[in-house]
Design a protein around this motif. Structure first.
Motif, short mmCIF file in Angstrom:
data_model
loop_
_atom_site.label_atom_id
_atom_site.label_comp_id
_atom_site.label_asym_id
_atom_site.label_seq_id
_atom_site.Cartn_x
_atom_site.Cartn_y
_atom_site.Cartn_z
N GLY A 198 -3.93 5.41 -1.03
CA GLY A 198 -2.97 4.44 -0.53
C GLY A 198 -2.90 4.43 0.98
O GLY A 198 -2.78 3.36 1.60
N TYR A 199 -2.98 5.61 1.57
CA TYR A 199 -2.99 5.72 3.03
C TYR A 199 -4.19 4.99 3.61
O TYR A 199 -4.08 4.20 4.57
N GLY A 256 -0.06 6.39 -4.77
CA GLY A 256 -0.52 7.70 -5.21
C GLY A 256 0.60 8.71 -5.17
O GLY A 256 0.69 9.59 -6.00
N GLY A 257 1.51 8.56 -4.18
CA GLY A 257 2.71 9.36 -4.12
C GLY A 257 2.56 10.69 -3.42
O GLY A 257 3.20 10.94 -2.41
N THR A 258 1.70 11.55 -3.93
CA THR A 258 1.52 12.89 -3.38
C THR A 258 0.04 13.16 -3.16
O THR A 258 -0.82 12.51 -3.77
N THR A 281 0.83 -1.20 0.00
CA THR A 281 0.00 0.00 0.00
C THR A 281 0.87 1.26 0.00
O THR A 281 0.34 2.37 0.01
N THR A 282 2.19 1.06 -0.02
CA THR A 282 3.13 2.14 -0.30
C THR A 282 3.45 2.11 -1.79
O THR A 282 3.23 1.10 -2.47
N THR A 283 4.00 3.20 -2.31
CA THR A 283 4.34 3.25 -3.72
C THR A 283 5.28 2.12 -4.08
O THR A 283 5.20 1.55 -5.17
N ALA A 284 6.17 1.74 -3.18
CA ALA A 284 7.03 0.57 -3.34
C ALA A 284 7.22 -0.05 -1.97
O ALA A 284 7.13 0.63 -0.94
N ALA A 285 7.49 -1.35 -1.94
CA ALA A 285 7.76 -2.02 -0.67
C ALA A 285 9.12 -1.58 -0.15
O ALA A 285 10.05 -1.30 -0.92
N ALA A 286 9.27 -1.55 1.18
CA ALA A 286 10.53 -1.12 1.78
C ALA A 286 11.69 -1.99 1.32
O ALA A 286 12.78 -1.48 1.01
#
Length: 362
Positions: free
Chosen positions: A241-242, A231-233, A178-183
Motif C-alpha cells: 500500500g505504501y 495491508g495495515g501492518t 492506498t490507505t486502509t481507509a480514506a481519511a
C-alpha cells in the motif's frame, strides 16, 4: 433522514451558486458530488461542503476558475485547474484524454493547480461510458498515511481508480485509497457515531485507534500516527500500500508539477491554493484489437468470476463496481442517508450562504 437525489443536487447547486461559482461549473461539480453520494461514498459527496466552505473563506479556492490547457503534445496534455475545485477540471481532463485516445489510441492528461476532486471512480466511469479503459490517480492535501516502519504521516490517501468497459456486463470499476481507509471515511464514521474498525488508524506507537473522535483527532489534528497503508501492518504487507501510494502521487502530482504536502507545508500560507495534481489516462481498445473483441473477452472473464462458487452461499462473488452500482439503485429508490450531524452542517452552511434549506425526505 434520507434525502431525495434531486433535493441533494439542488442543495449543492444553491450553495455553490451563492458562493459565486458559475452555473456550468456548479452543474458539473454537483453532478460528481451527487453521483458520489448515490454510490455510497459518503465521505466525498455533499459532506464535503463544509471543507469547501472553509477553503473559500480562507481564499484558497477560486470557484470561478476554468480549466486551461498549458501543454498539448498529441496524445498528452497538461491542464491548469486555476486553483478551482477539482471536479470541473478533472472532468475536463478526462474528456480530453478520451478525445485523444479516440484519435491516437492513448490519451494521458495531467492536471496541476487543482483542489479536491471527489471520488476518483467518477472519472474512470466517464471514460468507460465512452468505450475506453481508464486509469486515474491523484495527489492529496492531507498528510494521512504513515509509511511502513514510520511513526508520522508523510503521504495522503492518494487514490487509484481503474475502469474497463464490457458489452453484456457493466464496466469493471476499481476505486480505492492506498490507505486502509480514506481519511474522510474516518470522519464519515464519526458523523454517524460509529466506531472505527481496528487497523484503519494507528497512533504514534503503531497501536490501533478505534474510538471515532479519537481517530478523527489522530488523522486530522495530531502530528504523529494516522492511517495505515493498504495491508495495515508490515506483517500483512503494508509496504504494498505504501508503494502504491507513492506511485499514485508520482503520477498524480510529480508528473504535473503539483505539490507534495510535506514540502508544501513548509511555506504554505492559509490563503495559498493547495496545488493538488491529478492524472488521467484513457486507452481505446480498438488501438490494440478489433472492434468489440476486448469487450467480449472482458465479459467472458467477468462471467467466470461471477460464477465462482462462494464460500458463503448468501455472499456471491462480486466484481469491482458491483457494490456501488447496487447502492446507487437503492439510494435512488430510498434516498441518500443524511445523518443528524451532517444535516446540521448543511443547514448552517445554507444559512451562512443565504440560501434555503432544500433537502427533502425521500
Amino acid at each position: 433522514m434520507r434525502a431525495t437525489a434531486d433535493s441533494v443536487r439542488m442543495q449543492i447547486l444553491a450553495i455553490l451558486g451563492a458562493w459565486g461559482m458559475p452555473r456550468d461549473l456548479a452543474e458539473e461539480t454537483a453532478t460528481v458530488m451527487l453521483d458520489t453520494d448515490l454510490m455510497g461514498v459518503d465521505s466525498h459527496g455533499i459532506g464535503m461542503l463544509a471543507a469547501y466552505e472553509r477553503m473559500r473563506h480562507a481564499g484558497q479556492v477560486k470557484l470561478e476558475a476554468r480549466p486551461k490547457v498549458l501543454r498539448d503534445n498529441g496524445p498528452t496534455a497538461l491542464v491548469d485547474g486555476g486553483a478551482g475545485l477539482g471536479h470541473p477540471v478533472a472532468a475536463f481532463a478526462m474528456r480530453l484524454a478520451v478525445k485523444k485516445a479516440k484519435e491516437c489510441g492513448i490519451g494521458a492528461v495531467a492536471v496541476v493547480n487543482s483542489h479536491h476532486f471527489g471520488a476518483a471512480g467518477w472519472y474512470v466511469r466517464l471514460a468507460a461510458a465512452e468505450g475506453c479503459v481508464a486509469l486515474v490517480t491523484s495527489g492529496t492535501k492531507t498528510l494521512a498515511m504513515v509509511p511502513t516502519r514510520g511513526a508520522v504521516p508523510v503521504l495522503g490517501t492518494n487514490p487509484i481508480a481503474f475502469a474497463a468497459p464490457g458489452r453484456r456486463q457493466p464496466p469493471v470499476v476499481l476505486d480505492m485509497a492506498t490507505t486502509t481507509a480514506a481519511a474522510n471515511k474516518v470522519r464519515a464514521k464519526a458523523l454517524r457515531g460509529k466506531p472505527i474498525p481496528e487497523g484503519w488508524v494507528m497512533d504514534g506507537e503503531g497501536k490501533p485507534v478505534t474510538d471515532a473522535e479519537a481517530a478523527v483527532a489522530q488523522v486530522f489534528n495530531k502530528p504523529e500516527g494516522g492511517l495505515s497503508p493498504v495491508g495495515g501492518t508490515p506483517d500483512m504487507a503494508s509496504h504494498k500500500g505504501y508503494g502504491l501510494g507513492m506511485m499514485a502521487h508520482i503520477l498524480g502530482s510529480t508528473l504535473a508539477g503539483a505539490s507534495f504536502s510535506p514540502i508544501r507545508n513548509r511555506t504554505q500560507r492559509p490563503e495559498d491554493p493547495d496545488n493538488i495534481g491529478h492524472f488521467m489516462l484513457a486507452l481505446d481498445p480498438t488501438a490494440f484489437r478489433p472492434d468489440g473483441a476486448f469487450e467480449r473477452d472482458l465479459d467472458d472473464m467477468v462471467e467466470v468470476l461471477r460464477a465462482t462458487p462462494p464460500a458463503d452461499p448468501a455472499l456471491p462473488v462480486l466484481i469491482p463496481g458491483d457494490p456501488e452500482a447496487a447502492e446507487r439503485e437503492a439510494r435512488l429508490a430510498d434516498g441518500i442517508p443524511i445523518p443528524p450531524a451532517l444535516d446540521r452542517q448543511i443547514r448552517d452552511i445554507a444559512l451562512r450562504a443565504n440560501v434555503g434549506y432544500l433537502l427533502e425526505q425521500a
